[in-house]
Design a protein around this motif. Structure first.
Motif, PDB file in Angstrom:
ATOM      1  N   HIS A  11       0.842  -1.194   0.000  1.00 58.39           N
ATOM      2  CA  HIS A  11       0.000   0.000   0.000  1.00 58.39           C
ATOM      3  C   HIS A  11       0.877   1.244   0.000  1.00 58.39           C
ATOM      4  O   HIS A  11       2.048   1.212   0.396  1.00 58.39           O
ATOM      5  CB  HIS A  11      -0.925   0.032   1.218  1.00 58.39           C
ATOM      6  CG  HIS A  11      -0.187   0.298   2.509  1.00 58.39           C
ATOM      7  ND1 HIS A  11      -0.082   1.558   3.055  1.00 58.39           N
ATOM      8  CD2 HIS A  11       0.510  -0.521   3.332  1.00 58.39           C
ATOM      9  CE1 HIS A  11       0.630   1.495   4.169  1.00 58.39           C
ATOM     10  NE2 HIS A  11       1.003   0.246   4.358  1.00 58.39           N
TER      11      HIS A  11
ATOM     12  N   ARG B 222     -11.374  -3.028   3.517  1.00 62.83           N
ATOM     13  CA  ARG B 222     -10.577  -1.900   4.003  1.00 62.83           C
ATOM     14  C   ARG B 222     -10.644  -0.722   3.024  1.00 62.83           C
ATOM     15  O   ARG B 222     -10.698   0.439   3.435  1.00 62.83           O
ATOM     16  CB  ARG B 222      -9.137  -2.327   4.230  1.00 62.83           C
ATOM     17  CG  ARG B 222      -8.967  -3.366   5.324  1.00 62.83           C
ATOM     18  CD  ARG B 222      -9.383  -2.797   6.694  1.00 62.83           C
ATOM     19  NE  ARG B 222      -9.433  -3.865   7.696  1.00 62.83           N
ATOM     20  CZ  ARG B 222     -10.551  -4.530   8.002  1.00 62.83           C
ATOM     21  NH1 ARG B 222     -11.689  -4.223   7.389  1.00 62.83           N
ATOM     22  NH2 ARG B 222     -10.536  -5.483   8.911  1.00 62.83           N
TER      23      ARG B 222
ATOM     24  N   GLU C 249     -13.786   1.123   3.615  1.00 70.38           N
ATOM     25  CA  GLU C 249     -13.701   1.988   4.793  1.00 70.38           C
ATOM     26  C   GLU C 249     -13.029   3.315   4.455  1.00 70.38           C
ATOM     27  O   GLU C 249     -13.463   4.385   4.895  1.00 70.38           O
ATOM     28  CB  GLU C 249     -12.937   1.279   5.904  1.00 70.38           C
ATOM     29  CG  GLU C 249     -13.664   0.079   6.487  1.00 70.38           C
ATOM     30  CD  GLU C 249     -12.814  -0.715   7.464  1.00 70.38           C
ATOM     31  OE1 GLU C 249     -13.337  -1.680   8.052  1.00 70.38           O
ATOM     32  OE2 GLU C 249     -11.627  -0.362   7.638  1.00 70.38           O
ATOM     33  N   GLY C 250     -11.946   3.235   3.663  1.00 76.88           N
ATOM     34  CA  GLY C 250     -11.242   4.456   3.308  1.00 76.88           C
ATOM     35  C   GLY C 250     -11.975   5.307   2.296  1.00 76.88           C
ATOM     36  O   GLY C 250     -12.070   6.529   2.438  1.00 76.88           O
TER      37      GLY C 250
ATOM     38  N   ARG D 185     -12.769   6.004   7.681  1.00 72.74           N
ATOM     39  CA  ARG D 185     -11.442   6.189   8.264  1.00 72.74           C
ATOM     40  C   ARG D 185     -10.510   6.645   7.144  1.00 72.74           C
ATOM     41  O   ARG D 185     -10.843   6.488   5.962  1.00 72.74           O
ATOM     42  CB  ARG D 185     -10.941   4.892   8.909  1.00 72.74           C
ATOM     43  CG  ARG D 185     -10.736   3.757   7.935  1.00 72.74           C
ATOM     44  CD  ARG D 185     -10.582   2.404   8.597  1.00 72.74           C
ATOM     45  NE  ARG D 185      -9.362   2.274   9.364  1.00 72.74           N
ATOM     46  CZ  ARG D 185      -8.854   1.097   9.757  1.00 72.74           C
ATOM     47  NH1 ARG D 185      -9.475  -0.037   9.427  1.00 72.74           N
ATOM     48  NH2 ARG D 185      -7.765   1.043  10.468  1.00 72.74           N
ATOM     49  N   PRO D 186      -9.352   7.199   7.472  1.00 77.09           N
ATOM     50  CA  PRO D 186      -8.428   7.618   6.419  1.00 77.09           C
ATOM     51  C   PRO D 186      -8.030   6.432   5.540  1.00 77.09           C
ATOM     52  O   PRO D 186      -7.760   5.342   6.047  1.00 77.09           O
ATOM     53  CB  PRO D 186      -7.236   8.168   7.200  1.00 77.09           C
ATOM     54  CG  PRO D 186      -7.799   8.579   8.523  1.00 77.09           C
ATOM     55  CD  PRO D 186      -8.879   7.577   8.816  1.00 77.09           C
ATOM     56  N   LEU D 187      -8.000   6.644   4.227  1.00 73.00           N
ATOM     57  CA  LEU D 187      -7.666   5.556   3.300  1.00 73.00           C
ATOM     58  C   LEU D 187      -6.290   4.993   3.589  1.00 73.00           C
ATOM     59  O   LEU D 187      -6.102   3.765   3.560  1.00 73.00           O
ATOM     60  CB  LEU D 187      -7.746   6.057   1.856  1.00 73.00           C
ATOM     61  CG  LEU D 187      -7.443   5.028   0.760  1.00 73.00           C
ATOM     62  CD1 LEU D 187      -8.413   3.851   0.836  1.00 73.00           C
ATOM     63  CD2 LEU D 187      -7.500   5.685  -0.624  1.00 73.00           C
ATOM     64  N   SER D 188      -5.321   5.836   3.872  1.00 74.06           N
ATOM     65  CA  SER D 188      -3.972   5.353   4.150  1.00 74.06           C
ATOM     66  C   SER D 188      -3.946   4.437   5.363  1.00 74.06           C
ATOM     67  O   SER D 188      -3.259   3.414   5.377  1.00 74.06           O
ATOM     68  CB  SER D 188      -3.016   6.528   4.359  1.00 74.06           C
ATOM     69  OG  SER D 188      -3.444   7.332   5.451  1.00 74.06           O
ATOM     70  N   GLU D 189      -4.712   4.781   6.378  1.00 76.06           N
ATOM     71  CA  GLU D 189      -4.785   3.957   7.593  1.00 76.06           C
ATOM     72  C   GLU D 189      -5.458   2.621   7.303  1.00 76.06           C
ATOM     73  O   GLU D 189      -5.022   1.562   7.767  1.00 76.06           O
ATOM     74  CB  GLU D 189      -5.561   4.718   8.664  1.00 76.06           C
ATOM     75  CG  GLU D 189      -5.779   3.962   9.964  1.00 76.06           C
ATOM     76  CD  GLU D 189      -6.661   4.730  10.919  1.00 76.06           C
ATOM     77  OE1 GLU D 189      -7.785   4.263  11.222  1.00 76.06           O
ATOM     78  OE2 GLU D 189      -6.235   5.823  11.358  1.00 76.06           O
ATOM     79  N   ALA D 190      -6.530   2.662   6.514  1.00 76.18           N
ATOM     80  CA  ALA D 190      -7.261   1.435   6.182  1.00 76.18           C
ATOM     81  C   ALA D 190      -6.397   0.483   5.366  1.00 76.18           C
ATOM     82  O   ALA D 190      -6.401  -0.737   5.598  1.00 76.18           O
ATOM     83  CB  ALA D 190      -8.538   1.777   5.418  1.00 76.18           C
TER      84      ALA D 190
END
Length: 402
Positions: free
Chosen positions: A274, A309, A312-313, A318-323
């Motif tokens: 990612h 995931r 979710e982003g 939630r933030p896409l990078s975090e997901a």
């Protein structure tokens, strides 16, 4: 403007595209191939993968294609030989080994039915970027015309030699060299269930697939590759005679129906999967030796995880990078035990502890079932090789564990 572009339209790519489209996203899926087109594959679909097909409403469609169900496995290593099968996993009591031309088409049709714009004959040349963030692809179609498409997320599902991985600079980690190659073809006139026989630095086996055919294969070390190719027919049959004479006799009673496919296995690895605006799935992000036959099922598992995931982003939950970071972390954690077991088993020289266990298994049907459940990914090696479980096995065999 698309929400998601998926590069690669086989098991992982068509699946993640379908799942995201079913969530309402605008999905473009491209592949450089023109289908139908075969792929080098074990064909094996374990229970976990079949359970996902069932949950997606696709298992009945696969069964309707006439693929022979597999309900028994015979395995041997040296003087140890046993047969059995895993008990139901996720409610699935059998496995299948579909031809990839059939399975890939089924997934691609499901993706299109979900609303995916699936385009064949598109070769990705570069990625579009805004600063550090990937925002699309540049490709060439089959007529030689340049194609530029934009999206909020680009997913590489384009195999272990992934173009998306190369263009993003995704680095490999936990790399273990590939040590073997395979040769396989299809026989008619055989009536066998799954066979896995390991001999002196080689293995042979087979399982039924579509159209009354049986996939028959052998695996050897790469240092035999050049010699093997000088006379594939002779060396293929010799491998069976040396490793499983009973199967060699059986092959003589049938007829080879297609040409041989020969392929060297690439290294085992994880990739950074990612980054800003991009992700990897399937063999592009995580590749292991096909020896345990978990590749297709894992492609489904982690395509499902990535779709969740990514949703979710993209939805703003939630933030896409975090997901996406969470997707990679979960994938690595859940896949690691079988990654290690597969890399170890694919060396074709099993540890003494495993050989001891295999010799004892015929004395305990319950432990034999556990063994095959472990092979199918439904039981961890830690659980199977737990001290109490091993003690019970060796007690049943009237032997002491070393």
């Amino acid at each position: 403007m698309h929400d998601v572009i998926v590069v690669g339209a086989r098991c992982a790519g068509a699946t993640v595209a379908m799942l995201l489209a079913r969530r309402g996203y605008r999905v473009l899926c491209v592949d450089q191939a023109s289908f139908p087109r075969d792929a080098v594959s074990t064909h094996m679909l374990r229970q976990g993968g079949l359970a996902r097909l069932r949950d997606w409403g696709l298992l009945d469609r696969l069964i309707a294609t006439g693929c022979t169900p597999i309900t028994s496995i015979t395995m041997s290593y040296g003087d140890a030989r046993f047969a059995g099968f895993a008990d139901p996993i996720d409610g699935i009591a059998e496995t299948y080994a579909p031809r990839r031309i059939v399975l890939d088409a089924l997934l691609q049709d499901a993706a299109r039915a979900a609303g995916v714009d699936l385009r064949e004959g598109i070769t990705v040349l570069d990625l579009v970027r805004e600063g550090e963030t990937v925002t699309g692809i540049v490709g060439r179609d089959r007529d030689g015309h340049l194609v530029t498409e934009h999206a909020r997320l680009v997913i590489g599902a384009d195999g272990y030699a992934s173009t998306v991985a190369k263009l993003t600079g995704a680095e490999k980690y936990e790399v273990i060299a590939g040590e073997t190659f395979t040769a396989y073809s299809y026989w008619t006139g055989l009536d066998i269930q799954s066979q896995l026989r390991i001999g002196d630095e080689q293995a042979v086996g087979g399982w039924p697939t579509h159209d009354g055919k049986t996939l028959i294969w052998c695996v050897q070390y790469v240092d035999r590759f050049a010699e093997f190719r000088t006379d594939v027919e002779r060396n293929f049959h010799l491998a069976f005679k040396e490793t499983a004479p009973d199967l060699a006799e059986l092959l003589d009673s049938g007829e080879r129906a297609e040409r041989f496919t020969i392929a060297r296995y690439p290294e085992n690895f994880y990739r950074e999967s990612h980054g800003p605006g991009w992700a990897l799935v399937g063999d592009a992000g995580y590749h292991k030796d096909p020896f345990t036959g978990l590749g297709i099922s894992d492609a489904f598992t982690y395509a499902d995880l990535l779709a969740e995931r990514a949703h979710e982003g993209l939805s703003g939950a939630r933030p896409l990078s975090e997901a996406l970071a969470d997707y990679q972390a979960q994938r690595d954690k859940s896949s690691k035990p079988m990654y290690r077991f597969t890399c170890e088993s694919s060396r074709l020289v099993l540890p003494d502890k495993h050989v001891e266990v295999m010799r004892a298994l015929p004395s305990s049907p319950a432990h034999t079932t556990q063994w095959f459940r472990m092979m199918a990914g439904g039981l961890s090696g830690r659980e199977f090789f737990a001290e109490a479980n091993m003690r019970a096995l060796f007690d049943a065999a009237g032997r002491k564990s070393s």
